[in-house]
Design an enzyme around this catalytic site. Sequence first.
Site, mmCIF file in Angstrom:
data_model
loop_
_atom_site.group_PDB
_atom_site.id
_atom_site.type_symbol
_atom_site.label_atom_id
_atom_site.label_comp_id
_atom_site.label_asym_id
_atom_site.label_seq_id
_atom_site.Cartn_x
_atom_site.Cartn_y
_atom_site.Cartn_z
ATOM 1 N NE ARG A 48 -13.143 -6.558 6.994
ATOM 2 C CZ ARG A 48 -12.394 -6.124 6.003
ATOM 3 N NH1 ARG A 48 -12.742 -6.378 4.746
ATOM 4 N NH2 ARG A 48 -11.295 -5.439 6.235
ATOM 5 N NE ARG B 286 -3.188 -2.972 0.262
ATOM 6 C CZ ARG B 286 -3.816 -3.587 -0.721
ATOM 7 N NH1 ARG B 286 -3.765 -3.112 -1.970
ATOM 8 N NH2 ARG B 286 -4.468 -4.712 -0.508
ATOM 9 C CD GLU C 57 -5.409 -0.570 1.304
ATOM 10 O OE1 GLU C 57 -4.873 -0.407 2.414
ATOM 11 O OE2 GLU C 57 -5.937 -1.649 0.952
ATOM 12 C CG ASP D 220 -9.050 -2.297 5.552
ATOM 13 O OD1 ASP D 220 -8.193 -1.701 6.216
ATOM 14 O OD2 ASP D 220 -8.767 -3.106 4.639
ATOM 15 C CD GLU E 159 -3.226 -0.224 12.181
ATOM 16 O OE1 GLU E 159 -3.446 -1.044 13.108
ATOM 17 O OE2 GLU E 159 -2.845 -0.571 11.054
ATOM 18 C CG ASN F 12 0.178 -8.623 5.685
ATOM 19 O OD1 ASN F 12 -0.563 -9.064 6.549
ATOM 20 N ND2 ASN F 12 -0.243 -7.770 4.756
ATOM 21 C CD GLU G 159 -6.557 -8.453 5.501
ATOM 22 O OE1 GLU G 159 -7.488 -7.859 4.953
ATOM 23 O OE2 GLU G 159 -5.399 -7.988 5.593
ATOM 24 C CG HIS H 124 -14.233 -2.574 1.350
ATOM 25 N ND1 HIS H 124 -13.572 -3.043 0.226
ATOM 26 C CD2 HIS H 124 -13.460 -2.909 2.406
ATOM 27 C CE1 HIS H 124 -12.460 -3.641 0.591
ATOM 28 N NE2 HIS H 124 -12.346 -3.555 1.914
ATOM 29 C CD1 TRP I 99 -11.828 -9.920 1.306
ATOM 30 C CD2 TRP I 99 -11.212 -11.563 -0.094
ATOM 31 N NE1 TRP I 99 -10.727 -10.539 1.844
ATOM 32 C CE2 TRP I 99 -10.318 -11.550 1.014
ATOM 33 C CE3 TRP I 99 -11.015 -12.512 -1.103
ATOM 34 C CZ2 TRP I 99 -9.256 -12.441 1.135
ATOM 35 C CZ3 TRP I 99 -9.950 -13.401 -0.990
ATOM 36 C CH2 TRP I 99 -9.082 -13.368 0.115
ATOM 37 C CE LYS J 13 -3.190 -8.787 8.474
ATOM 38 N NZ LYS J 13 -3.070 -8.146 7.142
HETATM 39 C C1 BDP Z 1 -5.769 -3.573 4.467
HETATM 40 C C2 BDP Z 1 -4.783 -3.676 3.371
HETATM 41 C C3 BDP Z 1 -3.853 -4.844 3.530
HETATM 42 C C4 BDP Z 1 -3.300 -4.849 4.948
HETATM 43 C C5 BDP Z 1 -4.427 -4.840 5.946
HETATM 44 C C6 BDP Z 1 -3.952 -4.730 7.389
HETATM 45 O O1 BDP Z 1 -5.480 -3.806 2.145
HETATM 46 O O2 BDP Z 1 -2.844 -4.730 2.571
HETATM 47 O O3 BDP Z 1 -2.474 -5.943 5.155
HETATM 48 O O4 BDP Z 1 -5.234 -3.737 5.735
HETATM 49 O O5 BDP Z 1 -4.159 -3.689 7.973
HETATM 50 O O6 BDP Z 1 -6.252 -2.262 4.439
HETATM 51 O O7 BDP Z 1 -3.409 -5.692 7.931
#
Ligand code: BDP
Length: 687
Positions: free
Chosen positions: A332, A164, A389, A361, A383, A206, A287, A506, A528, A283
């Site tokens: 979600r 991102r 993004e 998100d 956060e 990640n 995901e 979204h 998604w 994290k």
């Molecule tokens: C989302 C992003 C993804 C991130 C995720 C996160 O699309 O790339 O890994 O958040 O915050 O917004 O972990």
Amino acid sequence: MRRTLGLGLAMLATILGGAPAHAEDGYDLWMRYPAAGPAVTGIETRGKSPTLRIAAAELRRGLTGMHTSAIMLAKAADPGVAALRLPVASLGDEGYLIRSVTLRGRAVTLVTANTDRGVLYGSFALLRHLQTGGRPDRIDLTSTPLVKLRVLNHWDNLDGVVERGYAGQSLWDWWTLPDFRDPRYVDYARANASIGINGTVLNNVNAKADSLTAPYIAKAAALADVFRPYGIKVYLSARFSAPIEIGGLKTADPLDPAVAAWWKAKSDEIYRAIPDFGGFLVKANSEGQPGPRDYHRSHADGANMLAAAVRPHGGIVMWRAFVYAETDPEDRAKQAYTEFKPLDGKFADNVIVQVKNGAIDFQPREPFHPLFGAMPKTPLMIEFQITKEYLGFATHLAYLGPLFAETLEADTMAKGPGSTVARQVAGIAGVANIGRDRDWAGSTFNQANWFAFGRMAWDPTLGSDAVAREWAAMTFSPALVEPVVKMMMGSREAVVDYMTPLGLAHVMATGHHYGPGPWVADLKRPEWNPVYYHKADKAGIGFDRTASGSNAVAQYAPPVARMLADPATTPERDLLWFHHVPWTRPMASGRTLWAELVHHYDAGIGYVAGMRRDWDALRSQVDDERWQKTATYLAVQEREARWWRDASLAYWMSVNGLTLPAGAAAPAHDLAWYEAQRFPHAPGNPQ
Ligand code: BDP
């Protein structure tokens, strides 16, 4: 003496304020000091720490061109300063006090604090004061951060790709570290110290386990060495399954003693290299990331095990609440609360739970996350995403100060009226928008979001307008404050208008999230798909989160929940987030919902067109390179705002069968055209 000082500083203020337009590329950020001039004398420090040296050097650099000056940098414990009996007790270990005083018989501008770090923050505050046109004499400034933990989260991968990220490769050249310490790392630290950021998480949430191997610990240690005198602690994102991947264990079960021992030894190893290492960001079970749930353990079990490993060294664990599972049919927006609320009181005291500003998100607008105020026994940190993004990447001009303020000032009502989100958090994290682009953030105006994040993390009550004014004065000149701030203040709302008006969320295209994709309905996981979020059908549009739907509203404190349960009392800006309402619903303006949506899309485009006009008018007053790039990006933004509007309207009309209100322009293409757009190489998308 006082008069000469005043005069000298007055001249300086003129130099800083009236800087003529000359070639600039944005590298200097808001720290644009006179390029040359007679060296400044009269800046004295009492004490010799690297941090004090840095503070003095920064002032010398910023005050170049002054004839005379007497600035004293000294800790409050210095006997001369102590004799002045200044109100320093309340400054804590990061606050500062700047005052024109007579010290040992001399008139000086004193910058003092209880710590060297405080003096450094004070020095930057003095520069900011002068750069923004503050009066040079009779200075009396004092400030203490309201939030202790103010960290950037870099989503930087070890191969240099920034997830991102829209400002080029990662700033960290992992390959040439630890040997080569790019001077740019120092400028990064200066910029952060200048706005009070005191921590940085170097790698992506990640995470790869490799970042915890000896070679990468050495690389992180080199960066920590550079950042230390600037008051910035280094943190690492930790991959929960690292004991398996790099430790040779068969499990990462947090209750397995061998796993706990591995993390303890790993933490000891890190602290040998980085004695003031801040701790881990995790994290987990989100995901696809591994986590304690893989072993039927709770998030608290996982966090506490890591917390025990760093505790002897004074470290912390920032554990993210951004969790949702593909197997979970629950809305979600509810999942993080459902998972974390029952864990309140179960976390070790060096764990801090990191909660995104909203429950989905990082959308252009989200109501505040229901976890704020709901976990009274657990320190939380908020956060934000500084990188855009979901707000047009680096090319769209969107000043995020109002977004930060809107959430921080939202009233959770958790402890009665006035329980703002800002009062419920012990820390603030921002996903960085920084890369190796010459201008750091992908555009001049994106720098404002980095700046605003730091300033508002320091003091969430500053207000986004005041922060924008500071930034505009420092980045351009005090003379440009009015027109630049005028552009900035409505810019985020414009993005909301042309992308996700009235509480939509979204509806971006898949994966890279560039451009509209409200029609997307074929992705594996229901949440998604944009259709999951807008739920548009022939009758209406919006996600019913009341008792007749997912009942997410019940996660808020009762007065907030009551307000949100009724479309009539829900703020219109959040209407479709909480309610599924008919296209024909009358809105406050007297328009139907459908006409109101069209109106917002058009207003968003109109605002961007207005910014273009305002920016054109500033051409002669802004240096060429920064003017030109901004002008080009604004043109891109206007084109893309139209694309968003037209694509969205073409799709909504295919669902509701309605025609456009009188006077509204038809979309430029048919729906199939918008649906066919593909951007396989859009930046920032994890592969
Ligand atoms: C989302 C992003 C993804 C991130 C995720 C996160 O699309 O790339 O890994 O958040 O915050 O917004 O972990």
